[in-house]
Design a protein around this motif. Structure first.
Motif, PDB file in Angstrom:
ATOM      1  N   GLU A 168      41.842  -3.206 -34.762  1.00  0.00           N
ATOM      2  CA  GLU A 168      42.733  -2.360 -33.955  1.00  0.00           C
ATOM      3  C   GLU A 168      42.153  -0.969 -33.745  1.00  0.00           C
ATOM      4  OE1 GLU A 168      45.688  -2.858 -32.336  1.00  0.00           O
ATOM      5  OE2 GLU A 168      45.378  -4.992 -32.700  1.00  0.00           O
ATOM      6  N   VAL A 169      41.587  -0.398 -34.784  1.00  0.00           N
ATOM      7  CA  VAL A 169      41.058   0.957 -34.636  1.00  0.00           C
ATOM      8  C   VAL A 169      39.798   0.955 -33.773  1.00  0.00           C
ATOM      9  CG1 VAL A 169      39.659   0.914 -36.752  1.00  0.00           C
ATOM     10  CG2 VAL A 169      40.467   3.101 -35.864  1.00  0.00           C
ATOM     11  N   SER A 170      38.999  -0.093 -33.868  1.00  0.00           N
ATOM     12  CA  SER A 170      37.738  -0.106 -33.123  1.00  0.00           C
ATOM     13  C   SER A 170      37.936  -0.237 -31.624  1.00  0.00           C
ATOM     14  CB  SER A 170      36.843  -1.247 -33.620  1.00  0.00           C
ATOM     15  OG  SER A 170      37.397  -2.500 -33.279  1.00  0.00           O
ATOM     16  N   LYS A 208      30.902  10.600 -24.813  1.00  0.00           N
ATOM     17  CA  LYS A 208      30.532  11.064 -26.141  1.00  0.00           C
ATOM     18  C   LYS A 208      31.768  11.056 -27.038  1.00  0.00           C
ATOM     19  CE  LYS A 208      26.637  13.960 -24.667  1.00  0.00           C
ATOM     20  NZ  LYS A 208      26.048  15.316 -24.691  1.00  0.00           N
ATOM     21  N   PRO A 209      31.591  10.801 -28.337  1.00  0.00           N
ATOM     22  CA  PRO A 209      32.739  10.721 -29.237  1.00  0.00           C
ATOM     23  C   PRO A 209      33.425  12.072 -29.434  1.00  0.00           C
ATOM     24  CG  PRO A 209      30.685  10.663 -30.487  1.00  0.00           C
ATOM     25  CD  PRO A 209      30.312  10.552 -29.033  1.00  0.00           C
ATOM     26  N   SER A 210      34.743  12.039 -29.458  1.00  0.00           N
ATOM     27  CA  SER A 210      35.523  13.241 -29.701  1.00  0.00           C
ATOM     28  C   SER A 210      35.567  13.530 -31.206  1.00  0.00           C
ATOM     29  CB  SER A 210      36.952  13.052 -29.187  1.00  0.00           C
ATOM     30  OG  SER A 210      37.599  12.020 -29.935  1.00  0.00           O
ATOM     31  N   SER A 211      36.063  14.703 -31.553  1.00  0.00           N
ATOM     32  CA  SER A 211      36.187  15.072 -32.961  1.00  0.00           C
ATOM     33  C   SER A 211      37.136  14.114 -33.674  1.00  0.00           C
ATOM     34  CB  SER A 211      36.703  16.512 -33.068  1.00  0.00           C
ATOM     35  OG  SER A 211      36.959  16.854 -34.411  1.00  0.00           O
ATOM     36  N   ARG A 212      38.227  13.752 -33.014  1.00  0.00           N
ATOM     37  CA  ARG A 212      39.190  12.826 -33.609  1.00  0.00           C
ATOM     38  C   ARG A 212      38.560  11.453 -33.832  1.00  0.00           C
ATOM     39  NH1 ARG A 212      42.899   9.353 -30.791  1.00  0.00           N
ATOM     40  NH2 ARG A 212      44.394   8.427 -32.239  1.00  0.00           N
ATOM     41  N   GLU A 213      37.784  11.007 -32.851  1.00  0.00           N
ATOM     42  CA  GLU A 213      37.121   9.713 -32.988  1.00  0.00           C
ATOM     43  C   GLU A 213      36.163   9.714 -34.177  1.00  0.00           C
ATOM     44  OE1 GLU A 213      33.727   7.022 -30.699  1.00  0.00           O
ATOM     45  OE2 GLU A 213      35.030   8.313 -29.500  1.00  0.00           O
ATOM     46  N   LYS A 214      35.387  10.763 -34.320  1.00  0.00           N
ATOM     47  CA  LYS A 214      34.422  10.833 -35.412  1.00  0.00           C
ATOM     48  C   LYS A 214      35.120  10.801 -36.773  1.00  0.00           C
ATOM     49  CE  LYS A 214      30.925  13.524 -32.887  1.00  0.00           C
ATOM     50  NZ  LYS A 214      30.214  14.824 -32.829  1.00  0.00           N
ATOM     51  N   LYS A 215      36.209  11.564 -36.890  1.00  0.00           N
ATOM     52  CA  LYS A 215      36.944  11.603 -38.158  1.00  0.00           C
ATOM     53  C   LYS A 215      37.572  10.248 -38.462  1.00  0.00           C
ATOM     54  CE  LYS A 215      38.027  16.563 -37.883  1.00  0.00           C
ATOM     55  NZ  LYS A 215      39.110  17.561 -37.702  1.00  0.00           N
ATOM     56  N   THR A 216      38.093   9.586 -37.422  1.00  0.00           N
ATOM     57  CA  THR A 216      38.708   8.269 -37.606  1.00  0.00           C
ATOM     58  C   THR A 216      37.669   7.250 -38.041  1.00  0.00           C
ATOM     59  OG1 THR A 216      40.291   8.789 -35.826  1.00  0.00           O
ATOM     60  CG2 THR A 216      40.123   6.487 -36.513  1.00  0.00           C
ATOM     61  N   ALA A 217      36.511   7.266 -37.371  1.00  0.00           N
ATOM     62  CA  ALA A 217      35.455   6.313 -37.692  1.00  0.00           C
ATOM     63  C   ALA A 217      34.926   6.529 -39.108  1.00  0.00           C
ATOM     64  CB  ALA A 217      34.319   6.435 -36.677  1.00  0.00           C
ATOM     65  N   ALA A 218      34.794   7.795 -39.507  1.00  0.00           N
ATOM     66  CA  ALA A 218      34.307   8.091 -40.853  1.00  0.00           C
ATOM     67  C   ALA A 218      35.295   7.582 -41.902  1.00  0.00           C
ATOM     68  CB  ALA A 218      34.074   9.587 -41.017  1.00  0.00           C
ATOM     69  N   ALA A 219      36.582   7.778 -41.630  1.00  0.00           N
ATOM     70  CA  ALA A 219      37.615   7.274 -42.543  1.00  0.00           C
ATOM     71  C   ALA A 219      37.597   5.755 -42.579  1.00  0.00           C
ATOM     72  CB  ALA A 219      38.982   7.780 -42.101  1.00  0.00           C
ATOM     73  N   PRO A 267      29.772   5.974 -43.475  1.00  0.00           N
ATOM     74  CA  PRO A 267      30.544   7.192 -43.169  1.00  0.00           C
ATOM     75  C   PRO A 267      29.713   8.307 -42.550  1.00  0.00           C
ATOM     76  CG  PRO A 267      31.141   6.329 -45.323  1.00  0.00           C
ATOM     77  CD  PRO A 267      29.936   5.548 -44.875  1.00  0.00           C
ATOM     78  N   ASP A 268      28.463   8.463 -43.008  1.00  0.00           N
ATOM     79  CA  ASP A 268      27.614   9.531 -42.467  1.00  0.00           C
ATOM     80  C   ASP A 268      27.266   9.268 -41.003  1.00  0.00           C
ATOM     81  OD1 ASP A 268      27.602  10.869 -44.882  1.00  0.00           O
ATOM     82  OD2 ASP A 268      25.803   9.839 -45.605  1.00  0.00           O
ATOM     83  N   GLU A 269      26.965   8.025 -40.693  1.00  0.00           N
ATOM     84  CA  GLU A 269      26.670   7.651 -39.303  1.00  0.00           C
ATOM     85  C   GLU A 269      27.921   7.784 -38.444  1.00  0.00           C
ATOM     86  OE1 GLU A 269      26.409   3.411 -37.766  1.00  0.00           O
ATOM     87  OE2 GLU A 269      24.289   3.929 -37.880  1.00  0.00           O
ATOM     88  N   ALA A 270      29.065   7.383 -39.003  1.00  0.00           N
ATOM     89  CA  ALA A 270      30.321   7.400 -38.250  1.00  0.00           C
ATOM     90  C   ALA A 270      30.758   8.816 -37.902  1.00  0.00           C
ATOM     91  CB  ALA A 270      31.409   6.694 -39.052  1.00  0.00           C
ATOM     92  N   ILE A 271      30.567   9.758 -38.819  1.00  0.00           N
ATOM     93  CA  ILE A 271      30.982  11.139 -38.549  1.00  0.00           C
ATOM     94  C   ILE A 271      30.124  11.761 -37.458  1.00  0.00           C
ATOM     95  CG2 ILE A 271      29.505  12.333 -40.200  1.00  0.00           C
ATOM     96  CD1 ILE A 271      33.220  13.067 -39.465  1.00  0.00           C
ATOM     97  N   GLU A 272      28.958  11.173 -37.199  1.00  0.00           N
ATOM     98  CA  GLU A 272      28.072  11.678 -36.141  1.00  0.00           C
ATOM     99  C   GLU A 272      28.299  10.975 -34.803  1.00  0.00           C
ATOM    100  OE1 GLU A 272      23.289  12.281 -35.221  1.00  0.00           O
ATOM    101  OE2 GLU A 272      23.955  11.486 -37.155  1.00  0.00           O
ATOM    102  N   HIS A 273      28.508   9.652 -34.843  1.00  0.00           N
ATOM    103  CA  HIS A 273      28.594   8.875 -33.604  1.00  0.00           C
ATOM    104  C   HIS A 273      29.972   8.289 -33.310  1.00  0.00           C
ATOM    105  CE1 HIS A 273      24.258   9.110 -33.188  1.00  0.00           C
ATOM    106  NE2 HIS A 273      24.115   8.655 -34.418  1.00  0.00           N
ATOM    107  N   GLY A 274      30.879   8.354 -34.265  1.00  0.00           N
ATOM    108  CA  GLY A 274      32.184   7.745 -34.042  1.00  0.00           C
ATOM    109  C   GLY A 274      32.051   6.252 -33.809  1.00  0.00           C
ATOM    110  N   TYR A 275      32.707   5.777 -32.751  1.00  0.00           N
ATOM    111  CA  TYR A 275      32.616   4.356 -32.394  1.00  0.00           C
ATOM    112  C   TYR A 275      31.651   4.128 -31.226  1.00  0.00           C
ATOM    113  CZ  TYR A 275      36.538   3.667 -35.523  1.00  0.00           C
ATOM    114  OH  TYR A 275      37.335   3.630 -36.644  1.00  0.00           O
TER     115      TYR A 275
END
Length: 311
Positions: free
Chosen positions: A233-235, A245-256, A111-119
């Protein structure tokens, strides 16, 4: 997350907390979410290993000599120790290089990596950037012809598979028959391993335990405000591929996504199912797979002999 991704690195050791009997779910998920953790990995050589690098070096040594024989005099100056190991790209061809996607079998798990880089997790290294070659050199190297390309170079016939393909045949011997993986024709010395990996994955996804894991993950995501049936599907949501670069929505989705994988034990469950399917595939084709591994070991020996003679 790309299917059949063959990005592979070293082995993993048990942590101190595991010895104490307190496994960290995130650590365990990270250990399982690697190509190395699967039975079939043993039959897919690692290009980044010393053995893999030896084969790549030998291939370019032989290809260089072939190109000189075809009349490309400039190749006498080619330093095969610094030439890119990735497959050549024809100059002027659009070669996409993006960090979008993930090299891990089950995508984001931190989750920590995902909130920074998304997908946007695909590893980019200098050696992963394709090297471009002018048209006549590219054709001679690869044996890949576009409309209007001559099948001769400076009056000499271009060998089947080009100079690089001819080099691999000298290193490995005749390649195996072409097979199909996900509808695509695949040829080469590792095609059986790739075919079995794809078939095992397809079979594993039919397992009730996998389907239950998808439902649990999806329900977790829904509670967080994201509606996807499964991690695949989400990936591959096209929204992630529209920006560098990842958007804010992408980062939140990836973290979730990563959090729900940990909270539901998703990776542990599906890995067990897929590893079991791979073990079955290996047992059924062990003779062929062992022959494949033996051929690779011979190729490594041949390559080191070629390199030794050149030095």
């Amino acid at each position: 997350m790309l299917p059949l991704a063959v990005a592979v690195t070293g082995l993993f050791a048990l942590s101190a907390c595991q010895f104490a009997g307190h496994d960290d779910p995130a650590d365990e998920a990270g250990r399982l979410n690697t190509m190395e953790s699967f039975p079939l990995h043993a039959y897919l050589p690692d290009p980044s290993s010393d053995a893999g690098k030896a084969i790549g070096s030998a291939q370019w040594i032989l290809a260089k000599k072939c190109m000189v024989r075809l009349g490309f005099a400039g190749f006498t100056m080619l330093n095969t120790k610094t030439v890119e190991s990735t497959y050549p790209v024809r100059r002027g061809t659009l070669a996409l290089s993006s960090t979008t996607g993930d090299d891990r079998p089950y995508g984001v798990d931190d989750p920590d990596e995902a909130i920074e880089h998304g997908y946007h997790n695909r590893k980019q290294t200098e050696s992963s950037q394709p090297q471009e070659w002018v048209a006549d050199q590219y054709v001679a190297l690869t044996g890949t012809f576009d409309s209007g390309d001559s099948r001769r170079a400076h009056g000499h016939p271009i060998p089947q598979g080009g100079c690089l393909g001819q080099a691999m045949q000298k290193i490995y011997g005749a390649p195996p028959k072409t097979t199909k993986v996900n509808g695509l024709k695949v040829t080469g010395y590792y095609s059986l391993g790739l075919e079995l990996w794809y078939e095992s994955h397809k079979e594993a996804r039919k397992d009730p335990a996998w389907k239950k894991a998808d439902r649990a993950w999806s329900a977790c995501m829904k509670k967080k405000g994201f509606h996807y049936p499964d991690p695949d599907e989400v990936s591959v949501d096209t929204a992630w591929y529209r920006t560098e670069k990842p958007s804010s929505r992408e980062k939140k989705t990836a973290a979730a996504d990563a959090r729900c994988k940990l909270d539901t034990g998703y990776i542990d469950t599906v890995h067990a199912v897929e590893a079991r399917a791979q073990k079955t595939a290996v047992s059924k084709r062990k003779k062929d797979l062992d022959a494949l591994r033996a051929a690779n070991e011979r190729a490594v020996e041949n390559s080191r002999t070629i390199i030794e003679k050149e030095s």
